[in-house]
Design a protein around this motif. Structure first.
Motif, mmCIF file in Angstrom:
data_model
loop_
_atom_site.group_PDB
_atom_site.id
_atom_site.type_symbol
_atom_site.label_atom_id
_atom_site.label_comp_id
_atom_site.label_asym_id
_atom_site.label_seq_id
_atom_site.Cartn_x
_atom_site.Cartn_y
_atom_site.Cartn_z
ATOM 1 N N ASP A 184 -5.548 2.583 -8.220
ATOM 2 C CA ASP A 184 -6.398 3.276 -7.261
ATOM 3 C C ASP A 184 -7.481 2.346 -6.718
ATOM 4 O O ASP A 184 -8.276 2.746 -5.871
ATOM 5 C CB ASP A 184 -7.018 4.540 -7.859
ATOM 6 C CG ASP A 184 -8.024 4.253 -8.978
ATOM 7 O OD1 ASP A 184 -7.938 3.166 -9.595
ATOM 8 O OD2 ASP A 184 -8.877 5.107 -9.248
ATOM 9 N N LYS A 230 -0.399 4.655 0.019
ATOM 10 C CA LYS A 230 -1.653 5.392 0.064
ATOM 11 C C LYS A 230 -1.609 6.666 -0.759
ATOM 12 O O LYS A 230 -0.638 7.403 -0.708
ATOM 13 C CB LYS A 230 -2.024 5.682 1.516
ATOM 14 C CG LYS A 230 -2.401 4.399 2.262
ATOM 15 C CD LYS A 230 -2.968 4.684 3.629
ATOM 16 C CE LYS A 230 -3.427 3.377 4.292
ATOM 17 N NZ LYS A 230 -4.024 3.610 5.618
ATOM 18 N N PRO A 231 -2.698 6.889 -1.529
ATOM 19 C CA PRO A 231 -3.945 6.128 -1.565
ATOM 20 C C PRO A 231 -3.968 5.035 -2.628
ATOM 21 O O PRO A 231 -5.037 4.647 -3.102
ATOM 22 C CB PRO A 231 -4.971 7.210 -1.896
ATOM 23 C CG PRO A 231 -4.227 8.112 -2.847
ATOM 24 C CD PRO A 231 -2.794 8.118 -2.367
ATOM 25 N N THR A 277 -7.719 -0.455 -4.316
ATOM 26 C CA THR A 277 -6.726 -0.852 -3.324
ATOM 27 C C THR A 277 -7.032 -2.149 -2.584
ATOM 28 O O THR A 277 -6.268 -2.538 -1.715
ATOM 29 C CB THR A 277 -6.538 0.279 -2.290
ATOM 30 O OG1 THR A 277 -7.807 0.579 -1.695
ATOM 31 C CG2 THR A 277 -5.982 1.521 -2.956
ATOM 32 N N THR A 299 -13.436 3.446 0.405
ATOM 33 C CA THR A 299 -13.508 4.198 1.653
ATOM 34 C C THR A 299 -14.557 5.288 1.523
ATOM 35 O O THR A 299 -14.482 6.138 0.630
ATOM 36 C CB THR A 299 -12.141 4.826 2.001
ATOM 37 O OG1 THR A 299 -11.181 3.773 2.182
ATOM 38 C CG2 THR A 299 -12.232 5.656 3.273
ATOM 39 N N GLN A 341 0.852 -1.189 0.000
ATOM 40 C CA GLN A 341 0.000 0.000 0.000
ATOM 41 C C GLN A 341 0.887 1.238 0.000
ATOM 42 O O GLN A 341 1.775 1.384 0.843
ATOM 43 C CB GLN A 341 -0.893 0.022 1.245
ATOM 44 C CG GLN A 341 -1.931 -1.088 1.285
ATOM 45 C CD GLN A 341 -3.130 -0.797 0.403
ATOM 46 O OE1 GLN A 341 -3.300 0.307 -0.077
ATOM 47 N NE2 GLN A 341 -3.973 -1.804 0.204
#
Length: 413
Positions: free
Chosen positions: A241, A220-221, A243, A292, A218
């Motif tokens: 993107d 991020k993002p 994830t 998210t 990871q």
């Protein structure tokens, strides 16, 4: 309509789709296409391929199902949804043929998509199978490339109770002299694909045999990785993107498909690959894949809805830092309910709910079944009430996960 009522809405042959498209002067023969099937990952794979082709300069159609919020999500060109006026005009002008042959909702939608792509003169269209493959309405196309992501148990009441039976249905999209990419090799299904490809003189490639993924982490993002072939590094620091860690399987399928498309003459520069995969959601409008929704508390949703999909969700949950897990879950009746419940974490607080459609399993029945697996929580008669209660109960460092069904996710986006 299968989405809302299930198997009773299915038409088990291609007659209606063939008839509708014949009335439209066979639009499916007027554009190039890529056909994508598989139990899990076909939606993500379709969107990633569409994003890459779009960035490579191709006017790219994308047909997927089901939609989450707006019917028009199913039909896009370069990420833009089909216009409301086209949908209205299509319905109006096709009323006679619809009344005559009484096609399903999905059959009409497929014909609409093909007509739209033909009229807009797309360079290529990525077509996602709705269910199975052999008898799916989309299976009247002759694509440049067929792709089958993976096989696991789902829709067993329709496709079969064993992996080879399900693989047989998916293998139905393999066409004469058209190459096929199989994402994952499985001992129970590989011969089904190999035999079908041999029958059709189709060149078959198992992606995971040809490519390997290393240095997955990871950043991020984004989700970053390196992709290797036997001859060495192909793509370094490739970033997605999308994830969810399960995308590590899908990206191998996508990259193998891109390599095959390049062999077929498509011009896809590395720059287009890098600049598209790090913004698939923006380019194509994809939602609901380990998405998210907010932070403090962290709220994440995912459309995984069968045992294989939920297994990947649980792995993502394990990779996430949080204090307490709140699990908002609803399911539909025709899934392997017990198979999913058996693998869910027992140390979570559950909020049992039901999406607003006929196929939904009642929240009360879901909670009853869950109790046999030592899963405890409260019952809510709708998804939003369950989520709102979870928000009230959660602390800032907790995780609220929302899922179990595409239709649960649709109601909170």
């Amino acid at each position: 309509m299968f989405t809302r009522v299930g198997a009773v809405a299915l038409k088990k042959d291609l007659h209606n789709t063939i008839a509708m498209c014949a009335a439209l002067d066979n639009p499916q023969n007027k554009f190039k296409s890529i056909h994508i099937a598989g139990t899990n990952g076909k939606g993500s794979t379709s969107h990633m391929l569409a994003a890459v082709l779009q960035k490579a300069g191709y006017k790219t159609g994308l047909y997927t199902s089901p939609h989450l919020k707006d019917f028009r999500e199913r039909i896009r060109i370069n990420g833009k949804m089909v216009s409301k006026s086209f949908v209205k005009d299509f319905v109006k002008t096709q009323t006679e043929i619809v009344n005559e042959i009484e096609p399903s909702f999905f059959e009409v939608t497929v014909a609409m998509a093909f007509d739209y792509f033909a009229k807009e003169k797309v360079d290529i269209a990525v077509i996602e199978v709705g269910l199975g493959g052999r008898l799916d309405s989309t299976n009247i196309i002759t694509p440049e490339l067929s792709v089958i992501t993976n096989i696991s148990l789902d829709h067993t009441n329709i496709l079969g109770n064993t992996l080879p039976e399900i693989a047989f249905e998916k293998a139905g999209i393999i066409k004469k002299n058209i190459p096929v990419v199989i994402g994952e090799r499985h001992s129970e299904t590989e011969n089904v694909f190999i035999q079908k490809a041999a029958q059709e003189d189709s060149q078959i490639t198992f992606a995971e045999d040809n490519l390997r993924l290393e240095n997955l982490h990871q950043k991020k993002p984004l989700l970053s990785m390196d992709i290797y072939q036997s001859k060495g590094l192909v793509y370094k620091n490739l970033a997605l993107d999308l994830t969810g860690t399960y995308q590590s399987k899908n990206i191998v399928t996508v990259i193998q498909s891109i390599l095959k498309l390049k062999e077929l003459g498509f011009k896809i520069p590395d720059k287009a690959i890098y600049s598209s995969l790090n913004k698939v959601k923006k380019l194509t409008g994809l939602q609901g894949r380990w998405q998210t929704l907010s932070t403090n508390p962290l709220i994440i949703c995912d459309t995984g809805h069968n045992k294989a999909g939920i297994t990947e969700v649980i792995q993502n949950i394990k990779n996430t830092n949080f204090e307490k897990l709140h699990f908002v879950i609803g399911m539909v009746k025709d899934k392997d309910i017990d198979g999913v419940l058996a693998i869910l974490p027992k140390n979570a607080t559950y909020y049992f709910c039901e999406p607003d459609l006929e196929r939904a399993l009642s929240a009360k029945d879901l909670a009853e079944k869950a109790s046999h697996f030592m899963l405890k929580g409260k019952v809510f008669n709708n998804v939003k009430a369950a989520l709102e209660t979870a928000k009230k109960m959660a602390s800032a460092n907790d995780l609220i996960f929302v899922g179990g069904s595409t239709f649960v996710v649709a109601e909170i986006l």
